[in-house]
Design a protein around this motif. Structure first.
Motif, PDB file in Angstrom:
ATOM      1  N   ASP A  45       0.859  -1.189   0.000  1.00  0.00           N
ATOM      2  CA  ASP A  45       0.000   0.000   0.000  1.00  0.00           C
ATOM      3  C   ASP A  45       0.895   1.238   0.000  1.00  0.00           C
ATOM      4  O   ASP A  45       1.399   1.649   1.044  1.00  0.00           O
ATOM      5  CB  ASP A  45      -0.923  -0.004   1.224  1.00  0.00           C
ATOM      6  CG  ASP A  45      -1.834   1.212   1.257  1.00  0.00           C
ATOM      7  OD1 ASP A  45      -1.857   1.999   0.277  1.00  0.00           O
ATOM      8  OD2 ASP A  45      -2.523   1.384   2.278  1.00  0.00           O
ATOM      9  N   ALA A  46       1.085   1.803  -1.164  1.00  0.00           N
ATOM     10  CA  ALA A  46       1.943   2.985  -1.306  1.00  0.00           C
ATOM     11  C   ALA A  46       1.115   4.264  -1.357  1.00  0.00           C
ATOM     12  O   ALA A  46       1.605   5.312  -1.772  1.00  0.00           O
ATOM     13  CB  ALA A  46       2.801   2.854  -2.569  1.00  0.00           C
ATOM     14  N   SER A  47      -0.117   4.203  -0.890  1.00  0.00           N
ATOM     15  CA  SER A  47      -1.017   5.358  -0.985  1.00  0.00           C
ATOM     16  C   SER A  47      -0.530   6.574  -0.191  1.00  0.00           C
ATOM     17  O   SER A  47      -0.866   7.710  -0.538  1.00  0.00           O
ATOM     18  CB  SER A  47      -2.433   4.977  -0.552  1.00  0.00           C
ATOM     19  OG  SER A  47      -2.453   4.577   0.808  1.00  0.00           O
ATOM     20  N   THR A  48       0.262   6.340   0.866  1.00  0.00           N
ATOM     21  CA  THR A  48       0.760   7.493   1.632  1.00  0.00           C
ATOM     22  C   THR A  48       1.654   8.392   0.768  1.00  0.00           C
ATOM     23  O   THR A  48       1.778   9.589   1.035  1.00  0.00           O
ATOM     24  CB  THR A  48       1.557   7.042   2.872  1.00  0.00           C
ATOM     25  OG1 THR A  48       2.649   6.217   2.457  1.00  0.00           O
ATOM     26  CG2 THR A  48       0.663   6.300   3.853  1.00  0.00           C
ATOM     27  N   LEU A  49       2.260   7.815  -0.266  1.00  0.00           N
ATOM     28  CA  LEU A  49       3.088   8.613  -1.167  1.00  0.00           C
ATOM     29  C   LEU A  49       2.273   9.689  -1.886  1.00  0.00           C
ATOM     30  O   LEU A  49       2.823  10.699  -2.308  1.00  0.00           O
ATOM     31  CB  LEU A  49       3.779   7.725  -2.196  1.00  0.00           C
ATOM     32  CG  LEU A  49       4.817   6.749  -1.651  1.00  0.00           C
ATOM     33  CD1 LEU A  49       5.342   5.850  -2.770  1.00  0.00           C
ATOM     34  CD2 LEU A  49       5.958   7.499  -0.995  1.00  0.00           C
ATOM     35  N   GLN A  50       0.970   9.440  -2.022  1.00  0.00           N
ATOM     36  CA  GLN A  50       0.128  10.429  -2.691  1.00  0.00           C
ATOM     37  C   GLN A  50       0.115  11.758  -1.928  1.00  0.00           C
ATOM     38  O   GLN A  50       0.001  12.814  -2.529  1.00  0.00           O
ATOM     39  CB  GLN A  50      -1.283   9.883  -2.880  1.00  0.00           C
ATOM     40  CG  GLN A  50      -1.329   8.735  -3.856  1.00  0.00           C
ATOM     41  CD  GLN A  50      -2.728   8.171  -4.013  1.00  0.00           C
ATOM     42  OE1 GLN A  50      -3.723   8.813  -3.676  1.00  0.00           O
ATOM     43  NE2 GLN A  50      -2.805   6.961  -4.532  1.00  0.00           N
ATOM     44  N   VAL A  51       0.255  11.688  -0.621  1.00  0.00           N
ATOM     45  CA  VAL A  51       0.308  12.907   0.185  1.00  0.00           C
ATOM     46  C   VAL A  51       1.755  13.326   0.426  1.00  0.00           C
ATOM     47  O   VAL A  51       2.154  14.448   0.088  1.00  0.00           O
ATOM     48  CB  VAL A  51      -0.418  12.728   1.536  1.00  0.00           C
ATOM     49  CG1 VAL A  51      -0.251  13.958   2.417  1.00  0.00           C
ATOM     50  CG2 VAL A  51      -1.890  12.423   1.310  1.00  0.00           C
ATOM     51  N   ILE A  52       2.543  12.433   0.996  1.00  0.00           N
ATOM     52  CA  ILE A  52       3.907  12.789   1.384  1.00  0.00           C
ATOM     53  C   ILE A  52       4.761  13.125   0.165  1.00  0.00           C
ATOM     54  O   ILE A  52       5.515  14.109   0.167  1.00  0.00           O
ATOM     55  CB  ILE A  52       4.555  11.665   2.219  1.00  0.00           C
ATOM     56  CG1 ILE A  52       3.732  11.375   3.483  1.00  0.00           C
ATOM     57  CG2 ILE A  52       6.003  12.009   2.561  1.00  0.00           C
ATOM     58  CD1 ILE A  52       3.539  12.564   4.409  1.00  0.00           C
TER      59      ILE A  52
END
Length: 177
Positions: A21-28
């Motif tokens: 789950d690399a979704s945090t990259l969308q924000v960070i």
């Protein structure tokens, strides 16, 4: 909707490892990339004034605080979240440029006070205007509502980190803005 570089990175990670789950990259990832783009714009805006972001930080801390007697270098260092040694280097550079003046502190024989020169106050004001123009240009694609929402969301993140770390930017710090 258009795809940006972060979309491409997240998609590549999904292709490489569908269980990640690399979704945090969308924000960070976007925060980091936006900060880098803005920093380059700020550097370019300050260049005509012969200022680095660090120099701007010191000048505008002095300008905003507006202490007629001057400010102690240790207070400036604390406000800028840097060491006193780093502050001394900044002050040396700004003094050579004629933007600040250091004088003995009448209340402390070993201390000095730092004050903007008339030229330093003018440069600080003009550089601040230039940086505010860059802020406006950078945020131009956002509506007022989007700006307010983004500011509130980022404030939530920042407050949590400041509370966890027991730090915040002290009153009087420019922190490059």
């Amino acid at each position: 909707m258009d795809r940006d570089s972060v979309d491409q990175i997240v998609s590549a990670w999904h292709d490489r490892d569908p269980d990640l789950d690399a979704s945090t990259l969308q924000v960070i990832g976007r925060l980091l990339l936006c900060a880098g783009h803005f920093e380059r714009m700020a550097i370019a805006a300050l260049e005509p004034y012969g200022l680095s972001i660090a120099d701007f930080d010191v000048l505008n801390t002095l300008h905003r605080v507006g202490d007629r007697a001057g400010s102690k270098p240790t207070d400036l260092a604390r406000a800028s979240l840097i060491t006193t040694g780093a502050m001394t280097s900044r002050l040396d550079r700004l003094e050579r440029a004629g933007l600040i003046r250091r004088r003995p502190d009448p209340a402390d024989r070993r201390g000095i006070l730092v004050k903007l020169t008339a030229r330093g106050a003018k440069v600080a004001h003009r550089a601040l205007r230039a940086l505010i123009d860059v802020n406006e240009s950078y945020l131009d694609p956002l509506s007022t509502q989007q700006r307010d929402t983004l500011a509130s969301t980022l404030k939530t993140l920042l407050l949590r980190q400041e509370n966890l770390l027991g730090t915040s930017v002290p009153d009087g710090s420019a922190a490059a803005f």
